[in-house]
Design a protein around this motif. Structure first.
Motif, PDB file in Angstrom:
ATOM      1  N   UNK A 159      17.712   9.274   6.909  1.00 35.85           N
ATOM      2  CA  UNK A 159      16.432   9.966   6.403  1.00 35.85           C
ATOM      3  C   UNK A 159      15.407   9.025   5.745  1.00 35.85           C
ATOM      4  N   UNK A 160      14.283   9.236   6.016  1.00 34.78           N
ATOM      5  CA  UNK A 160      13.290   8.140   5.594  1.00 34.78           C
ATOM      6  C   UNK A 160      11.997   9.264   5.034  1.00 34.78           C
ATOM      7  N   UNK A 161      11.515   8.735   3.859  1.00 40.53           N
ATOM      8  CA  UNK A 161      10.186   9.401   3.232  1.00 40.53           C
ATOM      9  C   UNK A 161       9.287   8.251   2.849  1.00 40.53           C
ATOM     10  N   UNK A 162       8.048   8.650   2.168  1.00 39.45           N
ATOM     11  CA  UNK A 162       7.296   7.554   2.013  1.00 39.45           C
ATOM     12  C   UNK A 162       6.134   8.272   0.998  1.00 39.45           C
ATOM     13  N   UNK A 163       5.580   7.233   0.184  1.00 40.07           N
ATOM     14  CA  UNK A 163       4.508   7.634  -0.533  1.00 40.07           C
ATOM     15  C   UNK A 163       3.543   6.753  -0.543  1.00 40.07           C
ATOM     16  N   UNK A 164       2.266   7.018  -0.737  1.00 36.35           N
ATOM     17  CA  UNK A 164       1.112   6.029  -0.962  1.00 36.35           C
ATOM     18  C   UNK A 164       1.379   5.441  -2.330  1.00 36.35           C
ATOM     19  N   UNK A 165       0.942   4.061  -2.309  1.00 35.45           N
ATOM     20  CA  UNK A 165       1.471   3.428  -3.661  1.00 35.45           C
ATOM     21  C   UNK A 165       0.921   3.861  -4.785  1.00 35.45           C
ATOM     22  N   UNK A 166      -0.124   4.572  -4.951  1.00 34.55           N
ATOM     23  CA  UNK A 166      -0.839   5.200  -6.091  1.00 34.55           C
ATOM     24  C   UNK A 166      -0.076   6.302  -6.245  1.00 34.55           C
ATOM     25  N   UNK A 167       0.251   7.198  -5.500  1.00 39.12           N
ATOM     26  CA  UNK A 167       0.908   8.502  -5.646  1.00 39.12           C
ATOM     27  C   UNK A 167       2.495   8.179  -6.137  1.00 39.12           C
ATOM     28  N   UNK A 168       3.174   7.118  -5.784  1.00 41.04           N
ATOM     29  CA  UNK A 168       4.472   6.598  -6.374  1.00 41.04           C
ATOM     30  C   UNK A 168       4.417   6.109  -7.658  1.00 41.04           C
ATOM     31  N   UNK A 169       3.056   5.567  -8.054  1.00 40.41           N
ATOM     32  CA  UNK A 169       2.783   5.058  -9.513  1.00 40.41           C
ATOM     33  C   UNK A 169       2.338   6.141 -10.484  1.00 40.41           C
ATOM     34  N   UNK A 170       2.015   7.224 -10.052  1.00 43.04           N
ATOM     35  CA  UNK A 170       1.620   8.336 -10.658  1.00 43.04           C
ATOM     36  C   UNK A 170       2.600   8.628 -11.710  1.00 43.04           C
TER      37      UNK A 170
ATOM     38  N   UNK B 293       1.829   2.494   6.613  1.00 45.51           N
ATOM     39  CA  UNK B 293       2.304   3.969   6.282  1.00 45.51           C
ATOM     40  C   UNK B 293       3.611   3.933   6.920  1.00 45.51           C
ATOM     41  N   UNK B 294       4.690   4.287   6.244  1.00 40.95           N
ATOM     42  CA  UNK B 294       5.870   4.304   7.221  1.00 40.95           C
ATOM     43  C   UNK B 294       6.118   5.384   7.830  1.00 40.95           C
ATOM     44  N   UNK B 295       6.920   5.485   8.921  1.00 39.02           N
ATOM     45  CA  UNK B 295       7.235   6.620   9.693  1.00 39.02           C
ATOM     46  C   UNK B 295       8.306   7.410   8.872  1.00 39.02           C
ATOM     47  N   UNK B 296       7.959   8.640   8.684  1.00 38.50           N
ATOM     48  CA  UNK B 296       9.112   9.479   7.775  1.00 38.50           C
ATOM     49  C   UNK B 296       9.750  10.424   8.789  1.00 38.50           C
TER      50      UNK B 296
ATOM     51  N   UNK C 169       0.632  -1.218   0.006  1.00 38.49           N
ATOM     52  CA  UNK C 169       0.105   0.095   0.162  1.00 38.49           C
ATOM     53  C   UNK C 169       0.664   1.239   0.021  1.00 38.49           C
ATOM     54  N   UNK C 170       2.179   1.183   0.345  1.00 40.75           N
ATOM     55  CA  UNK C 170       2.905   2.390   0.592  1.00 40.75           C
ATOM     56  C   UNK C 170       4.448   2.000   0.078  1.00 40.75           C
ATOM     57  N   UNK C 171       5.290   3.104  -0.379  1.00 46.27           N
ATOM     58  CA  UNK C 171       6.485   2.689  -0.611  1.00 46.27           C
ATOM     59  C   UNK C 171       7.406   3.701   0.128  1.00 46.27           C
ATOM     60  N   UNK C 172       8.279   3.355   0.619  1.00 40.43           N
ATOM     61  CA  UNK C 172       9.434   3.746   1.908  1.00 40.43           C
ATOM     62  C   UNK C 172      10.819   4.000   0.974  1.00 40.43           C
ATOM     63  N   UNK C 173      11.245   5.220   1.198  1.00 39.96           N
ATOM     64  CA  UNK C 173      12.464   5.718   0.484  1.00 39.96           C
ATOM     65  C   UNK C 173      13.520   6.000   1.574  1.00 39.96           C
ATOM     66  N   UNK C 174      14.763   5.372   1.483  1.00 35.08           N
ATOM     67  CA  UNK C 174      15.793   5.741   2.659  1.00 35.08           C
ATOM     68  C   UNK C 174      16.906   5.948   1.867  1.00 35.08           C
ATOM     69  N   UNK C 175      17.577   7.314   2.574  1.00 29.41           N
ATOM     70  CA  UNK C 175      18.876   7.904   2.116  1.00 29.41           C
ATOM     71  C   UNK C 175      19.868   6.973   2.834  1.00 29.41           C
ATOM     72  N   UNK C 176      21.110   7.085   2.168  1.00 23.87           N
ATOM     73  CA  UNK C 176      22.286   6.538   2.830  1.00 23.87           C
ATOM     74  C   UNK C 176      22.652   6.874   4.183  1.00 23.87           C
ATOM     75  N   UNK C 177      23.064   6.007   4.896  1.00 32.46           N
ATOM     76  CA  UNK C 177      23.526   6.383   6.335  1.00 32.46           C
ATOM     77  C   UNK C 177      24.771   6.317   6.491  1.00 32.46           C
ATOM     78  N   UNK C 178      25.783   7.042   6.494  1.00 29.71           N
ATOM     79  CA  UNK C 178      27.172   6.988   6.492  1.00 29.71           C
ATOM     80  C   UNK C 178      27.645   8.267   6.750  1.00 29.71           C
TER      81      UNK C 178
END
Length: 316
Positions: free
Chosen positions: A188-199, A246-249, A163-172
């Motif tokens: 750093x973490x962000x996320x979109x609903x799946x239909x947003x990500x596929x738009x 829903x991912x924690x952002x 239902x959601x897509x989570x995106x994570x930045x490099x941690x270094x």
């Protein structure tokens, strides 16, 4: 995850005092053509040489005047390299964007790990001129180069439970020295609903202005979601995960009253510390007239249907 506070600062004042005072001095000096002179680090962290020739003009764009390249690469939010707008350009030379791999997994049938250079193939790339809106009342118009996010996500065959897509930045912290300070929960973490990500508007950028992404702009791979505020456009991505919940952002964890999960540009919902109703293009100068902020950053015709039936003042 534990919330972060700063010494002598209330949680509601998310930006530390030295940061916003330094930013205020920058703004007071004027943000016209002379901004580059105020940003001595601009250009230091340029991306590896090599233009992305051959990218085709994508289906979305605008004929609005482009923001000057030196401002796009010299005025950035990228706390991994410092909290002042000029810090990323001055400090991001420590990032090594090659070699670089991205893992895509979670609720998918075909998890995938790929090298970013598999994406940087000019025959596959598009150029899209998108507006990008910052929460502080500034906006830019940038010619991004990359590919539709959906093109990549379809390759892993999302399951029906996703239902959601989570995106994570490099941690270094060695490559991203700003991560040595607890100004945000890292990575750093962000996320979109799946239909947003596929738009079709959602975009993975690997370059801008015809060249590979500069480090300070999120090299080698960043998200661009033009109908949302800029903090949703996570940079230097290493992990993409499909989830049922829903991912924690990052900013929503730190300051949920100020930064909602959806982060759609809505001029009727003010940030607690400033109005969102009007904006000014970066480079136009402090005394140029502000323009009205458009719902969904001017992309309402394309994306408003994603939020039919939602209360966009509540789900901000």
């Amino acid at each position: 995850m534990q919330r972060v506070t700063w010494k002598n600062e209330r949680m509601s004042a998310v930006t530390p005092r030295p940061v916003y005072e330094g930013r205020r001095r920058l703004l007071q000096a004027g943000l016209g053509a002379g901004l580059a002179a105020l940003l001595p680090g601009a250009g230091k962290a340029a991306a590896p040489p090599g233009p992305l020739a051959g990218a085709e003009r994508g289906p979305f764009g605008t004929d609005e005047k482009l923001t000057p390249r030196e401002l796009v690469t010299g005025y950035n939010n990228f706390y991994e390299f410092g909290t002042d707008k000029a810090d990323p350009a001055a400090n991001a030379h420590t990032l090594r964007p090659r070699p670089w791999q991205v893992r895509i997994d979670g609720a998918v049938a075909q998890p995938l790990t790929l090298d970013v250079d598999d994406l940087v193939q000019p025959r596959r790339l598009q150029e899209r001129v998108y507006r990008l809106r910052c929460v502080e009342g500034w906006s830019m118009v940038i010619p991004w180069i990359g590919l539709p996010l959906a093109d990549l996500l379809r390759r892993v065959e999302p399951l029906g439970s996703a239902k959601f897509v989570e995106f994570t930045t490099l941690h270094d912290p060695d490559r991203m020295p700003g991560q040595r300070r607890d100004v945000l929960p890292w990575p750093y973490v962000e996320g979109l609903r799946l239909d947003e990500a596929m738009h079709p508007l959602a975009f993975l950028a690997v370059g801008l202005y015809g060249d590979v992404l500069p480090n300070q702009n999120g090299a080698p791979l960043r998200l661009v979601v033009p109908w949302k505020y800029g903090f949703k456009s996570v940079k230097s991505i290493v992990h993409i995960r499909f989830t049922e919940q829903q991912p924690a952002t990052s900013w929503n964890i730190v300051a949920p009253r100020e930064y909602g999960f959806y982060a759609n540009v809505n001029p009727q919902v003010d940030h607690p510390r400033w109005s969102q109703a009007r904006e000014r293009r970066l480079g136009e100068g402090l005394f140029s007239p502000r323009r009205p902020t458009l719902p969904f950053n001017g992309y309402a015709e394309q994306v408003a249907g994603l939020y039919a039936g939602m209360d966009l003042r509540q789900d901000f």
